[in-house]
Design an enzyme around this catalytic site. Structure first.
Site, PDB file in Angstrom:
ATOM      1  N   ALA A  63       0.840  -1.195   0.000  1.00 51.55           N
ATOM      2  CA  ALA A  63       0.000   0.000   0.000  1.00 51.55           C
ATOM      3  C   ALA A  63       0.873   1.242   0.000  1.00 51.55           C
ATOM      4  CB  ALA A  63      -0.919  -0.002   1.217  1.00 51.55           C
ATOM      5  N   ASP A  64       0.256   2.351  -0.375  1.00 51.55           N
ATOM      6  CA  ASP A  64       0.912   3.640  -0.279  1.00 51.55           C
ATOM      7  C   ASP A  64      -0.160   4.678   0.010  1.00 51.55           C
ATOM      8  OD1 ASP A  64       3.528   5.021  -0.523  1.00 51.55           O
ATOM      9  OD2 ASP A  64       2.403   6.214  -1.965  1.00 51.55           O
ATOM     10  N   THR A  65       0.206   5.688   0.785  1.00 48.99           N
ATOM     11  CA  THR A  65      -0.735   6.741   1.165  1.00 48.99           C
ATOM     12  C   THR A  65      -0.059   8.085   1.011  1.00 48.99           C
ATOM     13  OG1 THR A  65      -1.861   5.298   2.739  1.00 48.99           O
ATOM     14  CG2 THR A  65      -2.161   7.656   3.050  1.00 48.99           C
TER      15      THR A  65
END
Length: 190
Positions: A63-65
């Site tokens: 994931a990346d935010t």
């Protein structure tokens, strides 16, 4: 099937662990520089997919935010003054938290990604609040220089969308992707 979390984020590990997932953690490294003209949604999807592809495993989750305000991406601050700059940008405004989650099952040649956008309303912050919060150390390793689940939660007036996405992993979408990739969810196991 072993679930490999391609992340060093303690928040992602805690979120998945709290649901009962047994995890193998293998932090992934990917180019996280923003490309010229790259839209926030495209950026987080590209980085999350690169992280998923950088790690070997039966089933890999990455994931990346990022935080976006006025079209500007706010990643992790470089230092205290950079964190204060970001907090001034967010003060008294609504911004977007954009999270991408990717699930990869190499043997079956499956890759699934989902991008989730959440709007967050922040109360006005005066310089004393900003200085106090930066001095706490909490904003220094967080996208947008804050943690909604931490001290900064006192200054969040509203969240429209995925609260866990703001923390770093949109769980509803993550569970749907894991199911789609053929991984049984903890409550579905015999």
């Amino acid at each position: 099937m072993v679930l490999t979390l391609a992340s060093s984020s303690p928040r992602r590990r805690e979120l998945l662990g709290s649901l009962g997932f047994a995890l193998q953690v293998r932090p992934a490294h990917a180019d996280e520089s923003v490309r010229a003209g790259e839209a926030p949604r495209d950026y987080v999807r590209r980085v999350a997919l690169a992280k998923a592809r950088a790690v070997d495993g039966e089933l890999v989750l990455a994931a990346d935010t990022t935080v976006a305000v006025d079209g500007q991406l706010l990643g992790k601050p470089a230092d205290g003054p950079d964190a204060a700059r970001m907090l001034r940008l967010l003060s008294g405004r609504t911004h977007q938290v954009i999270s991408a989650v990717c699930v990869r099952r190499p043997a079956a040649r499956l890759e699934f990604c989902e991008v989730v956008v959440t709007e967050v309303d922040v109360a006005p912050l005066d310089e004393r609040v900003i200085a106090w919060y930066v001095a706490s150390g909490e904003p220094l390793d967080k996208a947008g220089a804050y943690a909604v689940q931490g001290l900064f939660g006192a200054f969040v007036r509203g969240v429209r969308g995925s609260v866990t996405g703001v923390i770093g992993l949109p769980l509803d979408e993550t569970l749907a992707l894991l199911r789609r990739a053929g991984h049984p969810l903890p409550w579905e196991r015999p």
